[in-house]
Design a protein around this motif. Structure first.
Motif, PDB file in Angstrom:
ATOM      1  N   GLN A 141       0.835  -1.205   0.000  1.00 17.94           N
ATOM      2  CA  GLN A 141       0.000   0.000   0.000  1.00 17.94           C
ATOM      3  C   GLN A 141       0.865   1.249   0.000  1.00 17.94           C
ATOM      4  O   GLN A 141       0.591   2.212  -0.752  1.00 17.94           O
ATOM      5  CB  GLN A 141      -0.901  -0.006   1.227  1.00 17.94           C
ATOM      6  N   ARG A 142       1.874   1.276   0.847  1.00 19.26           N
ATOM      7  CA  ARG A 142       2.739   2.449   0.890  1.00 19.26           C
ATOM      8  C   ARG A 142       3.501   2.637  -0.425  1.00 19.26           C
ATOM      9  O   ARG A 142       3.764   3.764  -0.847  1.00 19.26           O
ATOM     10  CB  ARG A 142       3.738   2.316   2.041  1.00 19.26           C
ATOM     11  N   ALA A 144       2.294   1.854  -3.425  1.00 14.00           N
ATOM     12  CA  ALA A 144       1.313   2.429  -4.369  1.00 14.00           C
ATOM     13  C   ALA A 144       1.111   3.910  -4.101  1.00 14.00           C
ATOM     14  O   ALA A 144       0.994   4.721  -5.046  1.00 14.00           O
ATOM     15  CB  ALA A 144       0.001   1.669  -4.262  1.00 14.00           C
ATOM     16  N   GLU A 145       1.042   4.297  -2.842  1.00 21.14           N
ATOM     17  CA  GLU A 145       0.877   5.720  -2.508  1.00 21.14           C
ATOM     18  C   GLU A 145       2.072   6.542  -2.985  1.00 21.14           C
ATOM     19  O   GLU A 145       1.924   7.669  -3.475  1.00 21.14           O
ATOM     20  CB  GLU A 145       0.702   5.877  -1.003  1.00 21.14           C
ATOM     21  N   LEU A 146       3.254   5.990  -2.842  1.00 23.66           N
ATOM     22  CA  LEU A 146       4.437   6.726  -3.303  1.00 23.66           C
ATOM     23  C   LEU A 146       4.436   6.859  -4.814  1.00 23.66           C
ATOM     24  O   LEU A 146       4.797   7.925  -5.359  1.00 23.66           O
ATOM     25  CB  LEU A 146       5.702   5.995  -2.845  1.00 23.66           C
ATOM     26  N   ASP A 147       4.027   5.821  -5.528  1.00 22.57           N
ATOM     27  CA  ASP A 147       3.976   5.912  -6.994  1.00 22.57           C
ATOM     28  C   ASP A 147       2.999   6.998  -7.437  1.00 22.57           C
ATOM     29  O   ASP A 147       3.289   7.786  -8.357  1.00 22.57           O
ATOM     30  CB  ASP A 147       3.564   4.562  -7.580  1.00 22.57           C
ATOM     31  N   ALA A 148       1.835   7.044  -6.783  1.00 20.17           N
ATOM     32  CA  ALA A 148       0.842   8.065  -7.141  1.00 20.17           C
ATOM     33  C   ALA A 148       1.358   9.465  -6.827  1.00 20.17           C
ATOM     34  O   ALA A 148       1.171  10.415  -7.618  1.00 20.17           O
ATOM     35  CB  ALA A 148      -0.459   7.806  -6.397  1.00 20.17           C
ATOM     36  N   ALA A 149       1.995   9.612  -5.706  1.00 19.88           N
ATOM     37  CA  ALA A 149       2.546  10.914  -5.338  1.00 19.88           C
ATOM     38  C   ALA A 149       3.627  11.341  -6.313  1.00 19.88           C
ATOM     39  O   ALA A 149       3.753  12.533  -6.654  1.00 19.88           O
ATOM     40  CB  ALA A 149       3.093  10.847  -3.920  1.00 19.88           C
ATOM     41  N   GLN A 162       4.821  16.612   0.468  1.00 22.18           N
ATOM     42  CA  GLN A 162       3.974  15.421   0.530  1.00 22.18           C
ATOM     43  C   GLN A 162       4.653  14.216  -0.123  1.00 22.18           C
ATOM     44  O   GLN A 162       4.462  13.071   0.297  1.00 22.18           O
ATOM     45  CB  GLN A 162       2.636  15.702  -0.133  1.00 22.18           C
ATOM     46  N   ALA A 166       5.504  10.565   1.653  1.00 20.54           N
ATOM     47  CA  ALA A 166       5.148   9.268   1.078  1.00 20.54           C
ATOM     48  C   ALA A 166       6.351   8.326   1.079  1.00 20.54           C
ATOM     49  O   ALA A 166       6.222   7.107   1.341  1.00 20.54           O
ATOM     50  CB  ALA A 166       4.613   9.448  -0.334  1.00 20.54           C
ATOM     51  N   THR A 169       6.904   7.082   4.754  1.00 16.57           N
ATOM     52  CA  THR A 169       5.961   6.046   5.195  1.00 16.57           C
ATOM     53  C   THR A 169       6.266   4.694   4.564  1.00 16.57           C
ATOM     54  O   THR A 169       6.084   3.638   5.188  1.00 16.57           O
ATOM     55  CB  THR A 169       4.527   6.469   4.862  1.00 16.57           C
TER      56      THR A 169
END
Length: 390
Positions: A141-142, A144-149, A162, A166, A169
């Motif tokens: 999950q972390r 995926a969040e970093l890729d989106a950011a 931000q 990411a 985390t």
């Protein structure tokens, strides 16, 4: 009347004769003494004659004691140092758990051979497996969040702060995953080296505390014969010297000196020595009594029967010999080896005539009559020495 006169005349004659005899001093008892007088003179005459003889003629001259000697041939012998010792494992490890738990797997038994990395024990892992699965999902999950950011940051729609959050985390989630994996790995106990399982004090399904002993593993190839050498013999040894080991079971094996301690025991003033013995089949166990014969540097020596060794005036062991003036001398010995056929002795001069018969009857400085021992005497002495070892 005439008869009376005759008696009176006879009495006068006897009186005159007695007076004449008294005047001579010749008594009857003296006569017997006079008869003995020549005998006394006869006894005294030999004494006077003997007084003129020399004193040394009265005592016979002392004869020299005869001793048998040999001049043995000299050879180069390898010095043998014999010590008592024990066998022990090359490596020994007591395996313990790093966490507490319930034993879920115990695939080994006492006496089983294992390889490095083989599983010895595993604790139950249900809860830890679940926690590990959660940690893996969190990392995904972390990530995926970093890729989106990162995509938003490239288009300028996400502040850089931000994006950094990411990344942090994700790093934290990965650390948690590694911790959970390490926690799960601590549930396993594996063999640290090739060896044999010697002891398993736990049972499947039992509970163990952190640090509790679960197995003992031994490495017996090579097996080590350990002994102690005296400070006098230490200088004769070096790493790599060959050694022969006789086990109490009667088995004879060979090994190599792999370690010599440089720190003496304070109690015995001896130094630890280790002999590495190949033991690929593991047939030689640890803890067996052994007699170790170390072959040290060769030295010039002679072989003699045990009976020639005696004690000197100072109580030290040695041999008696005869010098060029036929006087008895004493040489302290250096015991190089003790063989079934005799003693190998160093420290004896090359031209020494060693006394092999009669050495106990003479002392240092005494002049003797040496004779060369015949071959039969030498063989008899060596035969007695051999018989004494059987």
């Amino acid at each position: 009347m005439p008869k009376y006169r005759f008696h009176k005349l006879a009495a006068i004659v006897v009186l005159v004769g007695f007076a004449a005899w008294m005047a001579t001093g010749e008594f009857s008892s003296v006569g017997s003494a006079a008869a003995d007088k020549p005998k006394a003179e006869e006894v005294e005459q030999p004494k006077a004659a003997d007084a003129g003889k020399p004193a040394e003629a009265e005592q016979p001259k002392a004869t020299l004691r005869t001793v048998a000697t040999i001049t043995p041939p000299r050879r180069t012998y390898a010095r043998a140092i014999r010590i008592s010792g024990l066998t022990e494992a090359d490596k020994r490890a007591v395996l313990a758990t790093r966490v507490d738990g319930i034993i879920d797997k115990l695939p080994v038994k006492q006496g089983q051979h294992v390889k490095t990395g083989d599983l010895v024990l595993m604790l139950a892992t249900e809860e830890k497996l679940s926690a590990l699965s959660n940690a893996k999902q969190l990392v995904a999950q972390r990530q995926a969040e970093l890729d989106a950011a990162s995509r938003l940051a490239k288009t300028g729609n996400l502040p850089k702060l931000q994006l950094d959050n990411a990344r942090s985390t994700l790093t934290l989630a990965q650390s948690m995953l590694e911790a959970m994996q390490a926690q799960l790995d601590r549930n396993e106990v594996r063999a640290p080296f090739d060896g044999v399982i010697d002891r398993v004090p736990v049972e499947l399904g039992s509970s163990v505390m952190q640090g509790g002993e679960v197995a003992t593993i031994l490495s017996l190839d090579p097996v080590i014969a350990r002994g102690e050498v005296s400070e006098r013999d230490l200088g004769y040894l070096k790493i790599g010297d060959k050694a022969k080991v006789r086990l109490v079971s009667g088995q004879n094996v060979e090994g190599t000196v792999r370690y010599i301690s440089r720190d003496a025991s304070s109690a015995t003033r001896t130094f630890r020595v280790e002999i590495a013995i190949p033991n690929p089949e593991g047939t030689i166990p640890a803890g067996m009594t052994a007699e170790i014969a170390l072959s040290a540097q060769p030295t010039d020596a002679v072989m003699l029967p045990r009976s020639v060794v005696t004690l000197g005036d100072k109580g030290d062991l040695g041999i008696r010999a005869v010098d060029k003036d036929n006087k008895v001398v004493f040489f302290p010995i250096d015991l190089v080896d003790d063989t079934p056929t005799g003693l190998v002795l160093g420290g004896i001069p090359a031209d020494a005539r060693i006394i092999v018969a009669g050495q106990e009857l003479v002392k240092e400085g005494e002049v003797v009559k040496p004779v060369e021992a015949d071959q039969a005497t030498i063989q008899k002495l060596l035969g007695e020495a051999t018989a004494g070892t059987q």
